[in-house]
Write an enzyme that holds these catalytic residues in place. Structure first.
Site, mmCIF file in Angstrom:
data_model
loop_
_atom_site.group_PDB
_atom_site.id
_atom_site.type_symbol
_atom_site.label_atom_id
_atom_site.label_comp_id
_atom_site.label_asym_id
_atom_site.label_seq_id
_atom_site.Cartn_x
_atom_site.Cartn_y
_atom_site.Cartn_z
ATOM 1 N N PRO A 88 0.823 -1.220 0.000
ATOM 2 C CA PRO A 88 0.000 0.000 0.000
ATOM 3 C C PRO A 88 0.850 1.261 0.000
ATOM 4 C CG PRO A 88 -0.127 -1.124 2.132
ATOM 5 C CD PRO A 88 0.647 -2.018 1.214
ATOM 6 N N GLU A 115 2.053 -7.955 8.852
ATOM 7 C CA GLU A 115 2.323 -6.503 8.889
ATOM 8 C C GLU A 115 3.196 -6.061 7.726
ATOM 9 O OE1 GLU A 115 0.952 -4.146 10.779
ATOM 10 O OE2 GLU A 115 -0.246 -5.821 11.510
ATOM 11 N N ARG A 152 -3.669 -8.337 -20.519
ATOM 12 C CA ARG A 152 -4.643 -7.979 -21.555
ATOM 13 C C ARG A 152 -4.072 -6.982 -22.559
ATOM 14 N NH1 ARG A 152 -7.769 -3.719 -20.860
ATOM 15 N NH2 ARG A 152 -9.617 -4.628 -21.800
ATOM 16 N N ASP A 167 -10.179 1.790 -24.208
ATOM 17 C CA ASP A 167 -10.480 1.699 -22.781
ATOM 18 C C ASP A 167 -10.177 2.996 -22.051
ATOM 19 O OD1 ASP A 167 -11.357 -0.901 -22.742
ATOM 20 O OD2 ASP A 167 -9.374 -1.741 -22.318
HETATM 21 N N1 SAM Z 1 1.434 -2.685 7.601
HETATM 22 C C1 SAM Z 1 1.374 -2.426 6.199
HETATM 23 C C2 SAM Z 1 1.121 -0.953 5.954
HETATM 24 O O1 SAM Z 1 0.314 -0.377 6.680
HETATM 25 O O2 SAM Z 1 1.693 -0.377 5.002
HETATM 26 C C3 SAM Z 1 0.244 -3.216 5.536
HETATM 27 C C4 SAM Z 1 0.494 -4.671 5.474
HETATM 28 S S1 SAM Z 1 -0.801 -5.534 4.646
HETATM 29 C C5 SAM Z 1 -1.846 -5.984 5.966
HETATM 30 C C6 SAM Z 1 -0.076 -7.055 4.177
HETATM 31 C C7 SAM Z 1 0.382 -7.106 2.716
HETATM 32 O O3 SAM Z 1 -0.731 -6.902 1.864
HETATM 33 C C8 SAM Z 1 1.404 -6.088 2.291
HETATM 34 O O4 SAM Z 1 2.704 -6.511 2.627
HETATM 35 C C9 SAM Z 1 1.181 -6.030 0.798
HETATM 36 O O5 SAM Z 1 1.920 -7.025 0.114
HETATM 37 C C10 SAM Z 1 -0.299 -6.321 0.655
HETATM 38 N N2 SAM Z 1 -1.148 -5.129 0.408
HETATM 39 C C11 SAM Z 1 -2.085 -4.637 1.237
HETATM 40 N N3 SAM Z 1 -2.668 -3.566 0.722
HETATM 41 C C12 SAM Z 1 -2.118 -3.358 -0.490
HETATM 42 C C13 SAM Z 1 -2.305 -2.380 -1.509
HETATM 43 N N4 SAM Z 1 -3.170 -1.387 -1.371
HETATM 44 N N5 SAM Z 1 -1.567 -2.485 -2.638
HETATM 45 C C14 SAM Z 1 -0.662 -3.469 -2.791
HETATM 46 N N6 SAM Z 1 -0.433 -4.423 -1.832
HETATM 47 C C15 SAM Z 1 -1.139 -4.358 -0.712
#
Ligand code: SAM
Length: 246
Positions: A88, A115, A152, A167
């Site tokens: 994220p 996490e 795609r 698109d």
């Molecule tokens: N503690 C982290 C933070 O707040 O930035 C979030 C960890 S999340 C619960 C667990 C995993 O989900 C991350 O390591 C990532 O690989 C994935 N993930 C969660 N949200 C994501 C997003 N919006 N985009 C890409 N990957 C995501």
């Protein structure tokens, strides 16, 4: 194009590929998707890959040694492919990013859990991609989003090669126009006459006009700073006059 996904839940990736367009693309050799499970690279009892965070706090963190060993193995199998961590905190994924990725020989995608990953893994990561400003439980869905979005755009994936160009967010930078199919009338709602006219020039002009109107209304962020062509200015003036705005 070859995708290697590093995940402790390979079944989530394989399950999605089992059906639908991605599975067909794999069957036709347009893409190849391999999974790598960090547990197979763990030296610890029970193939453990996570531990408590230093400094305390809730949740677990994915450990560096199995992830780094897994990344090395994936790199050896997919040479020249960059490693992208789904996170994220990464760069928000956009259509033009997918277009750039579609020109590469391959991609290695690291899906986190818990996490997240030990920060020391980041030295082996080339890119960090986010699918939006919200937090999911794992990187598997984001990895699949990226794989489907890139796939795609690959030659042979879509039945009609031009359809991706129309698109939203593609070459024009506009949202796509609205679409209709049979029946012509449904609950007193009718299809715009122009679409039934058979006049391809008028239809193309109408579609372009609708794409402009939609983008202006729905996505002011995309609209801001857009330089309109003379033709686009005329299309908007015509639409605004028809709405009685002049
Ligand atoms: N503690 C982290 C933070 O707040 O930035 C979030 C960890 S999340 C619960 C667990 C995993 O989900 C991350 O390591 C990532 O690989 C994935 N993930 C969660 N949200 C994501 C997003 N919006 N985009 C890409 N990957 C995501």
């Amino acid at each position: 194009m070859r995708f290697d996904v590093i995940t402790i839940f390979p079944g989530l990736i394989r399950g999605y590929l089992h059906e639908g367009v991605l599975g067909r693309a794999e069957g036709r050799g347009i893409i190849r998707v391999e999974t790598w499970n960090p547990r197979d690279f763990s030296q610890l009892p029970h193939q453990r890959v996570d531990d408590r965070p230093f400094g305390g706090g809730p949740g677990m963190v994915m450990m560096a040694p199995p992830l780094l060993a897994c990344i090395s193995a994936a790199r050896a199998a997919n040479p020249g492919a960059p490693v992208g961590y789904l996170s994220p905190q990464g760069k928000p994924l956009r259509q033009n990013d997918l277009q750039n990725m579609a020109g590469r020989p391959g991609l290695i995608l690291l899906a986190g859990r818990y996490e997240g990953i030990d920060e020391r893994v980041m030295g082996a990561v080339d890119e960090e991609w986010s699918v939006g400003d919200y937090v999911l439980a794992g990187g598997e869905l984001p990895a699949l989003v990226l794989i489907e979005g890139v796939s795609r755009l690959l030659p042979g994936f879509l039945g009609h090669p031009g359809s991706a160009e129309e698109d939203s967010f593609s070459s024009s930078g506009l949202l796509d126009c609205q679409h209709y199919t049979r029946p012509e009338r449904w609950n007193d709602e009718v299809v715009p006459d122009v679409l039934l006219s058979g006049d391809h020039r008028r239809i193309a002009r109408w579609r372009h006009q609708q794409a402009l109107l939609r983008t202006r209304t729905r996505r002011p962020d995309l609209w801001a700073g857009r330089i309109l062509t003379r033709e686009e200015e005329i299309l908007l003036q015509e639409a605004d006059m028809a709405e009685g705005k002049y």
